[in-house]
Design a protein around this motif. Structure first.
Motif, PDB file in Angstrom:
ATOM      1  N   ILE B 165      11.184   8.326 -34.102  1.00 22.57           N
ATOM      2  CA  ILE B 165      10.906   9.172 -34.493  1.00 22.57           C
ATOM      3  C   ILE B 165      11.670  11.011 -33.807  1.00 22.57           C
ATOM      4  CG2 ILE B 165       8.240   8.044 -34.853  1.00 22.57           C
ATOM      5  CD1 ILE B 165       7.069  10.481 -31.992  1.00 22.57           C
ATOM      6  N   GLY B 166      11.748  10.313 -32.803  1.00 22.92           N
ATOM      7  CA  GLY B 166      12.759  11.975 -32.234  1.00 22.92           C
ATOM      8  C   GLY B 166      13.985  11.666 -33.282  1.00 22.92           C
ATOM      9  N   LYS B 168      15.193  10.718 -35.811  1.00 17.58           N
ATOM     10  CA  LYS B 168      14.332  10.769 -37.433  1.00 17.58           C
ATOM     11  C   LYS B 168      13.951  12.228 -38.164  1.00 17.58           C
ATOM     12  CE  LYS B 168      13.823   7.433 -40.625  1.00 17.58           C
ATOM     13  NZ  LYS B 168      14.097   7.787 -41.980  1.00 17.58           N
ATOM     14  N   HIS B 169      13.055  12.949 -36.921  1.00 18.12           N
ATOM     15  CA  HIS B 169      13.555  14.390 -37.036  1.00 18.12           C
ATOM     16  C   HIS B 169      14.516  15.074 -36.796  1.00 18.12           C
ATOM     17  CE1 HIS B 169      11.345  18.500 -35.918  1.00 18.12           C
ATOM     18  NE2 HIS B 169      11.940  18.514 -34.387  1.00 18.12           N
ATOM     19  N   GLU B 172      15.717  14.798 -40.422  1.00 17.11           N
ATOM     20  CA  GLU B 172      14.960  15.833 -41.465  1.00 17.11           C
ATOM     21  C   GLU B 172      15.320  17.018 -41.463  1.00 17.11           C
ATOM     22  OE1 GLU B 172      11.304  14.199 -40.886  1.00 17.11           O
ATOM     23  OE2 GLU B 172      11.306  12.545 -41.077  1.00 17.11           O
ATOM     24  N   ARG B 173      15.384  17.630 -39.653  1.00 18.31           N
ATOM     25  CA  ARG B 173      16.112  18.770 -39.642  1.00 18.31           C
ATOM     26  C   ARG B 173      17.318  19.526 -40.118  1.00 18.31           C
ATOM     27  NH1 ARG B 173      11.248  21.073 -39.604  1.00 18.31           N
ATOM     28  NH2 ARG B 173      10.769  21.336 -37.213  1.00 18.31           N
ATOM     29  N   LEU B 269      16.102  18.056 -28.845  1.00 17.68           N
ATOM     30  CA  LEU B 269      14.991  17.328 -28.206  1.00 17.68           C
ATOM     31  C   LEU B 269      15.133  17.146 -27.428  1.00 17.68           C
ATOM     32  CD1 LEU B 269      13.248  16.593 -30.410  1.00 17.68           C
ATOM     33  CD2 LEU B 269      13.975  13.934 -30.378  1.00 17.68           C
ATOM     34  N   SER B 285      11.064  21.645 -28.319  1.00 18.59           N
ATOM     35  CA  SER B 285      10.912  19.492 -28.863  1.00 18.59           C
ATOM     36  C   SER B 285      10.914  18.707 -28.026  1.00 18.59           C
ATOM     37  CB  SER B 285      11.517  19.712 -30.293  1.00 18.59           C
ATOM     38  OG  SER B 285      11.390  21.044 -31.558  1.00 18.59           O
ATOM     39  N   HIS B 322       4.202  10.783 -29.016  1.00 14.92           N
ATOM     40  CA  HIS B 322       4.038  11.388 -30.413  1.00 14.92           C
ATOM     41  C   HIS B 322       5.094  12.468 -30.635  1.00 14.92           C
ATOM     42  CE1 HIS B 322       0.508  13.365 -28.260  1.00 14.92           C
ATOM     43  NE2 HIS B 322       1.488  14.868 -29.397  1.00 14.92           N
ATOM     44  N   LEU B 323       5.126  13.035 -31.364  1.00 19.22           N
ATOM     45  CA  LEU B 323       6.285  14.296 -31.548  1.00 19.22           C
ATOM     46  C   LEU B 323       5.864  15.936 -31.508  1.00 19.22           C
ATOM     47  CD1 LEU B 323       9.179  14.197 -31.783  1.00 19.22           C
ATOM     48  CD2 LEU B 323       8.943  14.989 -34.422  1.00 19.22           C
ATOM     49  N   ILE B 325       6.810  19.684 -32.057  1.00 14.07           N
ATOM     50  CA  ILE B 325       8.405  20.029 -32.949  1.00 14.07           C
ATOM     51  C   ILE B 325       7.517  21.609 -32.007  1.00 14.07           C
ATOM     52  CG2 ILE B 325       8.678  21.256 -34.427  1.00 14.07           C
ATOM     53  CD1 ILE B 325       7.904  18.871 -36.012  1.00 14.07           C
ATOM     54  N   THR B 329      14.758  22.409 -32.033  1.00 19.32           N
ATOM     55  CA  THR B 329      15.010  22.090 -33.040  1.00 19.32           C
ATOM     56  C   THR B 329      14.431  22.251 -34.559  1.00 19.32           C
ATOM     57  OG1 THR B 329      13.256  20.710 -33.482  1.00 19.32           O
ATOM     58  CG2 THR B 329      14.647  19.441 -31.995  1.00 19.32           C
TER      59      THR B 329
END
Lengths: 329, 329
Positions: B165-166, B168-169, B172-173, B269, B285, B322-323, B325, B329
Motif C-alpha cells: 500500500i505504501g 501503491k500510494h 498514484e502520486r 514515505l 506520510s 494502514h496508510l 497521508i 508525499t
C-alpha cells in the motif's frame, strides 16, 4: 540434610522428574507435581537454588520507577541503566507509575515481596514520609526527581542552573517578555528551573507576569494548547522557556501553521536535548540533560548498595547542564 | 512439618529475627544471618513464601527482548505490555539485545535460571533451531519479528501489505522511480515489506534498479547518508519507501538543507507512524503500525500461557496496517 534423592525415593519417581518439578519445567503432569511438592514439604527439602539465593543475600532485580516509557527522556534513562545492569548480571524491571501515587506504592511493595532487591525512583509522587517506610526492605535511591526532605541518595541534574542559563540566553537574544511552562507543581526539578528563570529575570530587571506562566505542560499536545493561550493574551510573550523539547515542538508546530515568525516574534527554548530537537525545522535550542551519565551513576550506586559495598547514606550527586543553541531562538 | 518457631527455638533468636533473615532485610548482623540459615538447613525448613512459589508454579516475571529502548517503536511496545502485565500482577523485565546474538542467548538463559517465567521476543537474532532449545524452560512467543521456520506463537503485522500500500500510494502520486531502504536482511518484516513493494511495482510495470536499494537504514543518521547517496546517482529516484519514520526524518532534514522540493522532486514515505511524523515539517506520510494492539495481544497470550490456561501451540496472529497521508508525499 535432606537431598533430592530422598524426595525421589519417597515419591518413587526418578531424580530427573523431581528436578523438573523443582525447576518448574512444563510438560510435567499435575499428579507428579503434586506428589513431589508433598514429599518436599514432608521431608523439609530446600532446593539448592533457593538455599543459595538465601545464602548469597543478593537480590539481583532492580526496579526503576518512571512515569512513562513513551517519554524519550525516560526510555533513554532506562536504556543506559539496563546496559550496565546486564553487564553486571543484574536485571532491570521497568515500572510505569503513570504519575499515580497508588501505582508507585504498588511497585514499592514489590520490595516487601522480594520481587525486587532495590528501587531507583526516577520520579516520585508520594511524600518522603510515605516512601521512607519501604527502606526497611531494600535500598531506595532517587534519580532525576525527588520529594522534599528526602533522606536517601539522590543523583540529579542542576535544574536551577538549567532555568538560569536558558532564560539568560533568551534575554541576550533581545527577548524581554519570557513565558514559563511547567508540568506538575509537585516536582522538585520544575521548581528549581522556575527559581533559575526568576533569578535570571530579576538580574536583568525583567518581570514575569502571572498570565505568562502555563501549567500542565507535558507533551506536544500541551504545547499546541499553550501556543493558542499565549496568542490570546493582550500582552503576548516574545519568548518561552518550555521545560521540555516535546512542549517546544508542539508550540513550534502551531507557530508554523499560524505564520508566527520564530524566533523574531516568538523564541522557543526546549529542555532535554532529545535527538528530535536537532532534526525538526526550525531546530530547537535547548538545555542539554546528560541522561546517560545520570542513569550510569544511579545504577552503579544501586549495584554497589545491593552488593553491600556501600551504605545507602544521604548524599546528593549533582551533574551539570549546558545550553545548545539552534534555530528556534 | 518444621515451622519458623522451630528455627527460632534452635537458634535462640526471636521469631522476628528469623523472619528478617528469611525475608532478606538489611541491618541483620552477619552472625545472626549465618546461624539462622544453618538452623534452617539443619531442620529442613522451607519458608512459606518459597513454598508458595513452588506450589503455585507461576513465575510472574516476563522478559521482553528488544534491540533498544531508545527506538520509540520498542519503547511504545514495552509501554503497552507493561501496563497490562502490572494490572495482572506480572512484571516485565526489559532486555536490550542490541541486535547481538550472544546477548539474546544470555537473556534466554535467564529462563533456565528461573529469573523469568516466559519470554516475548520482539526481535530475534538467532535461528529458530538455537532458540527452540529454551522452550523446555518456559514459553517463548514472538511479537513483531520472528526467524524463519518458527514453531511458536507469533503476533505480527501484515508487513507485505505495508510495503504494497505504501508503494501503491507513491505510484498514484505520479512517482515512477521508487527507492527502497531496509535495515538488516535477516529480518522477516523487512523481506515482507520488500516483496510488497516489488508486487506493487510489477503490477504497474515499474522497475526497481539495484542502485535504488539502500541497506543499513536504521535511524536518522542513516537517512541523512542515504539522501546524499540518492542524490549522487545519475538516475535519481523521485520517491523513497524508507521502512522507518526515523530514516524518513533524516532524509527530509537533508532535503530541506539542500533545497530539494518535497514531495515534487522527492516523495518520502515513512513507516510506523510515530508521534513525530505528524509534528515535523513537512509532516511525514507513513504506514501506521498498531504497536499498542500488538503489545496487548502478545502480553495477554503470555499471561494465559504462564497461568496454564492455554498451550504454546504454533499460530500466527496477523494485525492489519494502514496508510496515513501527510505532506511528505
Amino acid at each position: 540434610m535432606t537431598t533430592i534423592e530422598d524426595v525421589a525415593k519417597l515419591t518413587g519417581y526418578s531424580r530427573a522428574t523431581v528436578s523438573r518439578v523443582i525447576n518448574n519445567y512444563p510438560y510435567v503432569s499435575e499428579e507428579k507435581r503434586r506428589k513431589v511438592l508433598q514429599a518436599m514439604e514432608q521431608l523439609g527439602y530446600v532446593p539448592n537454588s533457593i538455599a543459595r539465593q538465601l545464602r548469597t543475600r543478593i537480590n539481583e532485580t532492580i526496579g526503576v520507577l518512571i512515569p512513562r516509557l513513551s517519554n524519550p527522556f525516560f526510555s533513554k534513562l532506562v536504556d543506559s541503566m539496563e546496559s550496565i545492569a546486564a553487564e553486571n548480571g543484574f536485571q532491570v524491571i521497568v515500572c510505569q507509575t503513570r504519575s499515580e501515587k497508588s501505582r508507585e506504592l504498588l511497585y514499592l511493595n514489590w520490595l516487601k515481596t522480594r520481587q525486587m532487591g532495590g528501587v531507583i525512583m526516577a520520579s516520585s509522587e508520594n511524600d518522603w514520609d510515605v516512601i521512607k517506610e519501604y527502606r526497611a526492605f531494600g535500598p531506595i535511591i532517587f534519580c532525576n526527581e525527588y520529594p522534599p526532605h528526602t533522606e536517601a541518595p539522590i543523583i540529579c541534574l542542576d535544574q536551577h542552573k538549567g532555568g538560569y542559563i536558558g532564560t539568560k540566553h533568551l534575554i541576550e537574544r533581545g527577548h524581554t517578555k519570557i513565558a514559563h511552562c511547567y508540568a506538575g507543581s509537585q516536582f522538585t526539578n520544575i521548581r528549581e528551573r522556575f527559581t533559575g528563570q526568576k533569578q535570571a529575570l530579576e538580574e536583568c530587571g525583567l518581570e514575569l507576569r502571572e498570565e505568562w506562566i502555563f501549567k500542565d505542560a507535558y507533551d506536544t499536545q500541551d504545547g499546541r494548547r499553550i501556543y493558542y493561550e499565549m496568542m490570546a493574551l493582550e500582552n503576548r510573550p516574545d519568548g518561552v522557556f518550555t521545560s521540555s523539547d516535546e512542549v517546544a515542538l508542539g508550540i513550534l508546530a502551531e507557530a508554523r501553521k499560524n505564520h508566527t515568525k520564530v524566533p523574531e516574534e516568538l523564541a522557543v527554548l526546549g529542555f532535554d536535548d532529545q535527538p528530535i530537537a536537532e532534526l525538526v525545522y526550525p531546530s530547537i535550542s535547548t538545555v542539554h540533560q546528560p541522561v546517560e551519565k545520570m542513569g550510569k551513576a544511579a545504577i552503579e550506586l544501586m549495584i554497589s548498595l545491593l552488593k553491600g559495598e556501600r551504605e545507602p547514606r544521604q548524599q546528593v550527586i549533582e551533574l551539570p547542564l549546558h545550553l545548545v543553541i539552534r534555530e528556534s531562538t
